[in-house]
Scaffold this motif. Structure first.
Motif, mmCIF file in Angstrom:
data_model
loop_
_atom_site.group_PDB
_atom_site.id
_atom_site.type_symbol
_atom_site.label_atom_id
_atom_site.label_comp_id
_atom_site.label_asym_id
_atom_site.label_seq_id
_atom_site.Cartn_x
_atom_site.Cartn_y
_atom_site.Cartn_z
ATOM 1 N N PHE A 1 -39.947 0.068 -53.499
ATOM 2 C CA PHE A 1 -40.548 0.210 -52.175
ATOM 3 C C PHE A 1 -40.265 -1.023 -51.329
ATOM 4 O O PHE A 1 -39.833 -2.071 -51.832
ATOM 5 C CB PHE A 1 -42.062 0.419 -52.298
ATOM 6 N N THR A 2 -40.524 -0.911 -50.048
ATOM 7 C CA THR A 2 -40.494 -2.052 -49.144
ATOM 8 C C THR A 2 -41.904 -2.352 -48.668
ATOM 9 O O THR A 2 -42.752 -1.464 -48.601
ATOM 10 C CB THR A 2 -39.585 -1.792 -47.930
ATOM 11 N N GLY A 3 -42.147 -3.616 -48.353
ATOM 12 C CA GLY A 3 -43.466 -3.999 -47.883
ATOM 13 C C GLY A 3 -43.945 -5.273 -48.535
ATOM 14 O O GLY A 3 -43.208 -5.941 -49.274
ATOM 15 N N THR A 4 -45.212 -5.600 -48.302
ATOM 16 C CA THR A 4 -45.760 -6.870 -48.777
ATOM 17 C C THR A 4 -46.915 -6.709 -49.759
ATOM 18 O O THR A 4 -47.480 -7.697 -50.210
ATOM 19 C CB THR A 4 -46.252 -7.700 -47.581
ATOM 20 N N PHE B 1 -48.781 -3.748 -65.710
ATOM 21 C CA PHE B 1 -47.766 -3.510 -64.690
ATOM 22 C C PHE B 1 -46.655 -4.542 -64.831
ATOM 23 O O PHE B 1 -46.848 -5.622 -65.396
ATOM 24 C CB PHE B 1 -48.362 -3.542 -63.279
ATOM 25 N N VAL B 2 -45.498 -4.171 -64.339
ATOM 26 C CA VAL B 2 -44.381 -5.100 -64.197
ATOM 27 C C VAL B 2 -44.010 -5.094 -62.724
ATOM 28 O O VAL B 2 -43.572 -4.081 -62.184
ATOM 29 C CB VAL B 2 -43.179 -4.700 -65.069
ATOM 30 N N MET B 3 -44.225 -6.232 -62.078
ATOM 31 C CA MET B 3 -44.021 -6.362 -60.639
ATOM 32 C C MET B 3 -42.841 -7.291 -60.396
ATOM 33 O O MET B 3 -42.917 -8.481 -60.691
ATOM 34 C CB MET B 3 -45.300 -6.925 -60.007
ATOM 35 N N ASP B 4 -41.750 -6.728 -59.912
ATOM 36 C CA ASP B 4 -40.532 -7.509 -59.685
ATOM 37 C C ASP B 4 -40.150 -8.318 -60.920
ATOM 38 O O ASP B 4 -39.781 -9.499 -60.845
ATOM 39 C CB ASP B 4 -40.701 -8.435 -58.476
ATOM 40 N N LEU C 1 -46.569 -10.298 -50.795
ATOM 41 C CA LEU C 1 -45.183 -10.296 -51.239
ATOM 42 C C LEU C 1 -44.266 -10.649 -50.063
ATOM 43 O O LEU C 1 -44.610 -10.418 -48.908
ATOM 44 C CB LEU C 1 -44.790 -8.913 -51.773
ATOM 45 N N GLU C 2 -43.119 -11.189 -50.389
ATOM 46 C CA GLU C 2 -42.136 -11.400 -49.340
ATOM 47 C C GLU C 2 -41.659 -10.055 -48.814
ATOM 48 O O GLU C 2 -41.544 -9.089 -49.568
ATOM 49 C CB GLU C 2 -40.944 -12.191 -49.883
#
Length: 356
Positions: free
Chosen positions: A42-45, A64-67, A90-91
């Protein structure tokens, strides 16, 4: 839901699922088995997960695995939709999140979807790997107590309430990632081959003979026990790691695998499951094994006899270097990775011919 958020519903075609999951309601799929997961790009912050949890025991946590960075979220609300915050600030740019079930049947949950920024977008994931693994196992395969790293090669910490459980780091799931494969992890702590044996689902103990072909495998689920449609997933490799809990006979003397009558009965039940799976997966490679958790060597000998008596070149018995000798408690992270390294090498040495 906040005004600056939007829900990516569970039935969004860009989400990717892995595991034996109930999709009878595609808007609220139900996660029963440890390690089952859903992935989104996804895109976003920011990102959150919306679920409805059903608790039976233990502290409730999802992983969870986030980035690429692993984490977990703990919660105590049940039987209602709740929002679990995974990441914020998030960036700006593209991100990937995988939500997974850390624990086995201490709970199950309905997945409603992911919340992202209102101006964010969900993007298509890369396809799932073509290679497929299925694992039938007990608490070790479910990653139970593996994060209790201060208790390596010793008994489990008392009253840990499941906070050290993490199916993501079970040897089976690590092996699948090592080999670039999907995995369905049909693993449940305390389970034995037979009903009324082992430790799972006291006092009405449920065995693998009643679980291996099920979707929801415990009667407390809202739909009760439900069958699994084997047409939904055909593995190239089947790991079968049951036998650790089989001596336990609640309130009675333990079962003795050295007793000829019991040995024959146990082996026949084990074979019956394998042969039924073989009829469903005629081309799969089966690997029978027990783990490094301490147990008597007669159980390994019985598994070896089964592999030989089935007389099938694609059914093998694998033993870790320290099978049955490493620890009196659940294997911790170092031991899970030790097992995964050895099993990865064993499967790799079979060559590409085992993969579809």
């Amino acid at each position: 839901m906040a005004e600056n958020k939007k829900l990516i519903t569970a039935d969004n075609s860009f989400l990717t699922y892995m595991g034996r999951i109930d999709f009878s309601d595609k808007t609220r799929p139900e996660f029963y088995y440890a390690g089952s997961n859903v992935k989104m790009t996804f895109t976003g912050t920011s990102v959150s997960a919306v679920i409805k949890n059903h608790k039976y025991f233990n502290i409730q946590e999802l992983g969870f695995v986030m980035d690429g960075k692993e984490g977990k979220v703990t919660f105590d609300k049940n039987d209602e939709d709740i929002t679990l915050d995974i990441a914020c600030d998030l960036e700006k740019g593209t991100h990937t999140v995988t939500l997974f079930k850390r624990q086995d049947a201490s709970h199950y949950f309905e997945f409603v979807g992911f919340e992202i920024d209102s101006d964010g977008e969900v993007l298509e994931n890369p396809p799932l790997p073509a290679r497929k693994i299925e694992c039938y196992g007990d608490s070790v395969s479910a990653g139970a107590v593996c994060e209790a790293v201060d208790f390596v090669a010793s008994c489990d910490p008392e009253d840990h309430q499941g906070v050290y459980d993490n199916a993501w780091h079970s040897y089976a799931m690590i092996t699948a990632r090592n080999l670039g494969a999907q995995i369905h992890n049909i693993a449940q702590g305390g389970i034995a081959i037979f009903d009324n044996t082992g430790y799972y689902h006291a006092p009405n103990y449920i065995g693998m003979e009643s679980v291996y072909n099920k979707l929801c495998y415990f009667p407390e689920g809202a739909k009760g026990v439900t069958p699994w449609d084997f047409e939904n997933y055909t593995p190239d490799v089947v790991l079968f790691a049951v036998g650790q809990n089989d001596p336990h006979n609640e309130g009675h003397e333990d079962f003795d695998i050295a007793d000829p009558d019991y040995r024959a009965k146990w082996k026949n039940a084990y074979k019956s499951i394998i042969l039924d799976l073989r009829s469903k997966y005629p081309n799969a490679t089966f690997v029978l094994l027990l783990t490094v958790l301490c147990h008597g060597e007669e159980w390994d000998k019985a598994v070896d006899e089964i592999a030989n008596e089935l007389n099938d070149q694609k059914i093998t018995h694998f033993m870790f270097t320290r099978t049955g000798k490493a620890t009196p408690g659940h294997p911790r992270l170092p031991e899970q990775y030790e097992m995964a390294e050895e099993l990865t090498a064993y499967l790799s040495n079979m060559g590409d011919k085992i993969w579809g």
